[in-house]
Design a protein around this motif. Structure first.
Motif, PDB file in Angstrom:
ATOM      1  N   GLY A  49      50.884 -24.297 -22.727  1.00 26.72           N
ATOM      2  CA  GLY A  49      49.837 -24.652 -21.773  1.00 26.72           C
ATOM      3  C   GLY A  49      48.846 -23.534 -21.549  1.00 26.72           C
ATOM      4  N   GLN A  81      44.400 -30.002 -21.395  1.00 27.68           N
ATOM      5  CA  GLN A  81      45.634 -30.120 -20.606  1.00 27.68           C
ATOM      6  C   GLN A  81      46.221 -31.520 -20.714  1.00 27.68           C
ATOM      7  N   LYS A  85      49.875 -32.487 -22.307  1.00 29.73           N
ATOM      8  CA  LYS A  85      50.902 -33.259 -21.605  1.00 29.73           C
ATOM      9  C   LYS A  85      51.365 -34.434 -22.461  1.00 29.73           C
TER      10      LYS A  85
END
Length: 101
Positions: A49, A81, A85
């Motif tokens: 991340g 992001q 995910k």
């Protein structure tokens, strides 16, 4: 209540741990790129991340475009992001057969 065989349970947990370890190794190798402004701004993120780079088209470097550039960078990072995910969820789902939040 059904008879539980703890030996089988622990064997299954060991297999699950192995699958999760493999998923973790795959996640560490993931790199995603988020984009905004039709690709004029891009943001790369690694499997942890961490934002690793931002690329900006030179046409956006005009001082008059500062506010738009800031918005596009924010959008590109948010896109990266979101993609990360999704990639992590896919790897976990592949390893476990379960959807994880």
């Amino acid at each position: 209540m059904e008879n539980m065989n703890f030996s089988d349970l622990f064997k299954n947990l060991g297999g699950m741990k192995s699958k999760m370890d493999e998923a973790k190794r795959k996640i560490e190798r993931i790199t995603v790129t988020g984009e905004a402004g039709a690709g004029m701004v891009s943001a790369k993120m690694d499997g942890s991340g961490k934002l690793t780079s931002v690329t900006v088209d030179e046409r956006l470097l005009d001082a008059k475009e500062k506010e738009m550039l800031e918005e596009l960078i924010t959008s590109a990072v948010n896109d990266a992001q979101s993609r990360m995910k999704e990639a992590v969820a896919h790897e976990i789902r592949s390893a476990t057969g379960m959807d994880m939040p």
